[in-house]
Design a protein around this motif. Structure first.
Motif, PDB file in Angstrom:
ATOM      1  N   GLU A  81       0.860  -1.181   0.000  1.00 56.89           N
ATOM      2  CA  GLU A  81       0.000   0.000   0.000  1.00 56.89           C
ATOM      3  C   GLU A  81       0.889   1.220   0.000  1.00 56.89           C
ATOM      4  N   MET A  82       0.729   2.058  -1.017  1.00 58.81           N
ATOM      5  CA  MET A  82       1.574   3.242  -1.166  1.00 58.81           C
ATOM      6  C   MET A  82       0.699   4.486  -1.111  1.00 58.81           C
ATOM      7  N   ASN A  83       0.996   5.353  -0.193  1.00 60.39           N
ATOM      8  CA  ASN A  83       0.255   6.593  -0.016  1.00 60.39           C
ATOM      9  C   ASN A  83       1.175   7.792  -0.208  1.00 60.39           C
ATOM     10  N   SER A  84       0.562   8.935  -0.430  1.00 62.71           N
ATOM     11  CA  SER A  84       1.321  10.190  -0.600  1.00 62.71           C
ATOM     12  C   SER A  84       2.468  10.006  -1.581  1.00 62.71           C
ATOM     13  N   LEU A  85       2.151   9.475  -2.721  1.00 61.05           N
ATOM     14  CA  LEU A  85       3.191   9.164  -3.701  1.00 61.05           C
ATOM     15  C   LEU A  85       3.861  10.418  -4.229  1.00 61.05           C
ATOM     16  N   LYS A  86       5.158  10.272  -4.504  1.00 58.19           N
ATOM     17  CA  LYS A  86       5.983  11.370  -4.990  1.00 58.19           C
ATOM     18  C   LYS A  86       6.609  10.965  -6.323  1.00 58.19           C
ATOM     19  N   PRO A  87       7.020  11.938  -7.123  1.00 56.67           N
ATOM     20  CA  PRO A  87       7.685  11.580  -8.392  1.00 56.67           C
ATOM     21  C   PRO A  87       8.900  10.673  -8.180  1.00 56.67           C
ATOM     22  N   GLU A  88       9.602  10.833  -7.077  1.00 54.77           N
ATOM     23  CA  GLU A  88      10.771   9.985  -6.830  1.00 54.77           C
ATOM     24  C   GLU A  88      10.417   8.546  -6.493  1.00 54.77           C
ATOM     25  N   ASP A  89       9.142   8.254  -6.321  1.00 56.53           N
ATOM     26  CA  ASP A  89       8.704   6.869  -6.146  1.00 56.53           C
ATOM     27  C   ASP A  89       8.546   6.152  -7.482  1.00 56.53           C
ATOM     28  N   THR A  90       8.695   6.881  -8.575  1.00 53.64           N
ATOM     29  CA  THR A  90       8.595   6.263  -9.894  1.00 53.64           C
ATOM     30  C   THR A  90       9.667   5.192 -10.049  1.00 53.64           C
ATOM     31  N   ALA A  91       9.243   3.985 -10.368  1.00 54.38           N
ATOM     32  CA  ALA A  91      10.168   2.853 -10.459  1.00 54.38           C
ATOM     33  C   ALA A  91       9.410   1.618 -10.923  1.00 54.38           C
ATOM     34  N   VAL A  92      10.176   0.592 -11.210  1.00 53.79           N
ATOM     35  CA  VAL A  92       9.592  -0.736 -11.359  1.00 53.79           C
ATOM     36  C   VAL A  92       9.637  -1.396  -9.993  1.00 53.79           C
ATOM     37  N   TYR A  93       8.498  -1.886  -9.561  1.00 56.45           N
ATOM     38  CA  TYR A  93       8.391  -2.499  -8.238  1.00 56.45           C
ATOM     39  C   TYR A  93       8.371  -4.008  -8.378  1.00 56.45           C
ATOM     40  N   TYR A  94       9.200  -4.649  -7.555  1.00 54.03           N
ATOM     41  CA  TYR A  94       9.351  -6.093  -7.614  1.00 54.03           C
ATOM     42  C   TYR A  94       8.939  -6.733  -6.298  1.00 54.03           C
TER      43      TYR A  94
END
Length: 122
Positions: A81-94
């Motif tokens: 669960e990801m909240n308050s997302l920021k541009p720096e959270d941009t990624a491929v999640y594994y």
């Protein structure tokens, strides 16, 4: 263990997103599960993990208070669960799984999903 992530996508800054990872092939409840992320040109970053009892370990300070992990052993699924997302959270999640907590601490994780892209725009 085969791991399949889902739930990625493109969102705006401040939005929330929930990733899922469904496992098959082995007894899911006996595995440590975790989430990593990777951006081009950087090493894969360990985010957090959860043991079979639901105890959570955070490895990255930048996601504390915003991301959390949970698991549903009846559905063989772990969530991010990801909240308050920021541009720096941009990624491929594994998604990752291993029968040993040591693998999450020191490396050598046995099972990986193929990843799901999360893009956060400002």
């Amino acid at each position: 263990v085969q791991l399949v992530e889902s739930g990625g996508g493109s969102v705006q800054t401040g939005d929330s997103l929930r990733l899922s990872c469904t496992a098959s092939g082995r007894t899911f409840s006996r595995y440590f599960m975790g989430w990593f992320r990777e951006t081009p040109g950087k090493e894969r970053t360990k985010l957090l993990s959860i043991d079979w009892n639901g105890e959570i370990t955070y490895y990255t300070d930048s996601v504390k208070g915003r991301f959390t992990i949970s698991r549903d052993n009846a559905k063989d699924t772990v969530y991010l669960e990801m909240n308050s997302l920021k541009p720096e959270d941009t990624a491929v999640y594994y998604c990752a799984a291993d029968h040993s907590a040591a693998a999450f601490m020191y490396g050598g994780i046995e099972y990986w999903g193929l990843g799901t892209q999360v893009t956060v725009s400002s």
